[in-house]
Structures are given as structure tokens and as C-alpha cells.
Write a protein that holds these residues in place. Sequence first.
Motif, PDB file in Angstrom:
ATOM      1  N   UNK A  28       1.004  -1.155   0.063  1.00  8.33           N
ATOM      2  CA  UNK A  28      -0.089   0.132   0.027  1.00  8.33           C
ATOM      3  C   UNK A  28       0.820   1.200   0.034  1.00  8.33           C
ATOM      4  N   UNK A  29       1.699   1.256   0.724  1.00  8.65           N
ATOM      5  CA  UNK A  29       2.627   2.537   0.936  1.00  8.65           C
ATOM      6  C   UNK A  29       3.443   2.697  -0.478  1.00  8.65           C
ATOM      7  N   UNK A  30       4.078   1.873  -1.187  1.00  5.24           N
ATOM      8  CA  UNK A  30       4.764   1.880  -2.706  1.00  5.24           C
ATOM      9  C   UNK A  30       3.658   2.464  -3.526  1.00  5.24           C
ATOM     10  N   UNK A  31       2.638   1.776  -3.416  1.00  2.00           N
ATOM     11  CA  UNK A  31       1.642   2.197  -4.329  1.00  2.00           C
ATOM     12  C   UNK A  31       1.164   3.657  -4.241  1.00  2.00           C
ATOM     13  N   UNK A  32       0.766   4.050  -2.831  1.00  3.53           N
ATOM     14  CA  UNK A  32       0.558   5.489  -2.885  1.00  3.53           C
ATOM     15  C   UNK A  32       1.583   6.397  -2.881  1.00  3.53           C
ATOM     16  N   UNK A  33       2.994   5.839  -2.718  1.00  2.95           N
ATOM     17  CA  UNK A  33       3.868   6.832  -2.998  1.00  2.95           C
ATOM     18  C   UNK A  33       4.030   6.866  -4.541  1.00  2.95           C
ATOM     19  N   UNK A  34       3.806   6.096  -5.298  1.00  5.28           N
ATOM     20  CA  UNK A  34       4.227   6.264  -6.769  1.00  5.28           C
ATOM     21  C   UNK A  34       2.914   6.894  -7.632  1.00  5.28           C
ATOM     22  N   UNK A  35       1.611   6.930  -7.113  1.00  3.00           N
ATOM     23  CA  UNK A  35       0.858   7.536  -7.780  1.00  3.00           C
ATOM     24  C   UNK A  35       0.750   9.020  -7.514  1.00  3.00           C
ATOM     25  N   UNK A  36       0.728   9.638  -8.796  1.00  6.82           N
ATOM     26  CA  UNK A  36       0.711  10.935  -8.672  1.00  6.82           C
ATOM     27  C   UNK A  36      -0.528  11.808  -9.526  1.00  6.82           C
TER      28      UNK A  36
END
Length: 246
Positions: A28-36
Motif C-alpha cells: 500500500x505504501x509503495x502504491x500510494x507513493x508512486x501514484x501522482x
Amino acid sequence: MGAAAGEEGEAAVRVLVVDDSPVDRKVVELLLRSHRAGAAAFHVTTVDSGKKAMELLLLGLDDAHGKQQRRSVDMVLTDYCMPEMTGYDLLRAIKALGSANPIPVVVMSSENEPQRISRCLTAGAEDFIVKPLRTKDVQRLRDCSAVRLRPATRDAADDRRPSSVKRNGVDAPAPPPRPDTAAAAKKAASSEKPAGLAAMASSSSTDLSHYLQSLFKFVLLAYALLCLAELLHRWSGGCSRSLSLW
């Protein structure tokens, strides 16, 4: 207590991820960080239990109250199945804080159970997402985080509305706000009537189609039985004539 990731800008959406699985937390952390996608970045904080989440939320609320700062969390994303304090228990605890502008809560689960989903939504969850979290679910999280701003914006607009106006030098009550909400509700109700009639007509036509199909099958079966009876009658008549010749 957890790991923080993302940008510290004022426009960042601050998400508290609560999950006892370290793998799911990292995904979840990586998905949210990579989504802009041109939108605000996510600032992610992760904890492994509902108890730690409540400690962080209460600390953030106390700091915001004492220092008049923005609170540390804009939204909570929690797993449903966790030991000690489940995601449902955490949801109820957050909603019981009694804040005028409550924190949006989104529940995640690997099991798509309608009763579980209904239970969480009834308790006040803004959304329910089935694991694994995917890119298309991120926009749903953004929409849920925006819910927190709507009551504050509405209250600010009400505060800016004058309580009285000057008429010929005399204070008079300000006119009431336009009944946009009532008009919208009336329009929605009127639009639902044709839809309801169309649904009733569709249901009636479906029932009639099923009835005609059943009637056709019954007639076809009766005709087949009559043909079979006629064949048996002829066959028995032929056998009786053969026996008489002998």
C-alpha cells in the motif's frame, strides 16, 4: 511506531495505513507513493495495530488543538482482520472521537463479504476496498480524503453569510439561503418516478415472457403425449388383428 513516506508539502494527503501484515503495509505504501497523476502526493504513515493507530491519532489531535496546527492524519486506511483490535473496532473508535470534522476511514479486506461491507459502511466507513489494493482504487482514496474538507467549507460559507442587512437604515433579517437542496431533492424524486415505472414495466414483461414460455412447453408436452397415445392405440389394434388371423 511506523514509517513515513512521501512529500511534506501542504497539499499532500496524509494517510495512516493500519495493517498487521508487513507485506500488505509495504504494498500500500509503495502504491500510494508512486501514484501522482497530476494530483497531490500522499504522505504515508504505517502502523501494525489499531491500538498504535489510536495513540497516534489522539496525539495528533491534542497537538493540533494546543498549537492550532493541522492534524497529522487526513484519512485512515485500515485492514479489517487484525488481532486484538480489528479494523471494525478501530473504525468505531475513530468515529466515537466526537470531532466536528471526523477523520474519513476506509476499510480493506481480502474477503468480499456483503455483510462485512454493510457492517462497516453502516458504522461510518467512507468506503470498503477488497484487497489487493490496485491503482484504480487510489482515486477512491482521494475522493474519501476530500470528504473531510466539505463540512468545513460549508460551515465557512455559512459564517460569511450576513445575519442582517440594512434596509432604509434599519437592520432587517437577512434573506434565507436559496433552497437548492430541496429543489435538488424534488428533482431527484421526480426523476425516480419514471425510472420506477420503467422498472415495473420491465419486470411485468419478464414475468409475461416466462409465463408464455411455460405455457408453450406445456402445450408441446400435451401434444407429444397425445401422439404417443395414438401410436400405442394403433399398435395394439394391429396386434389384435394378427392374433385373430392365427
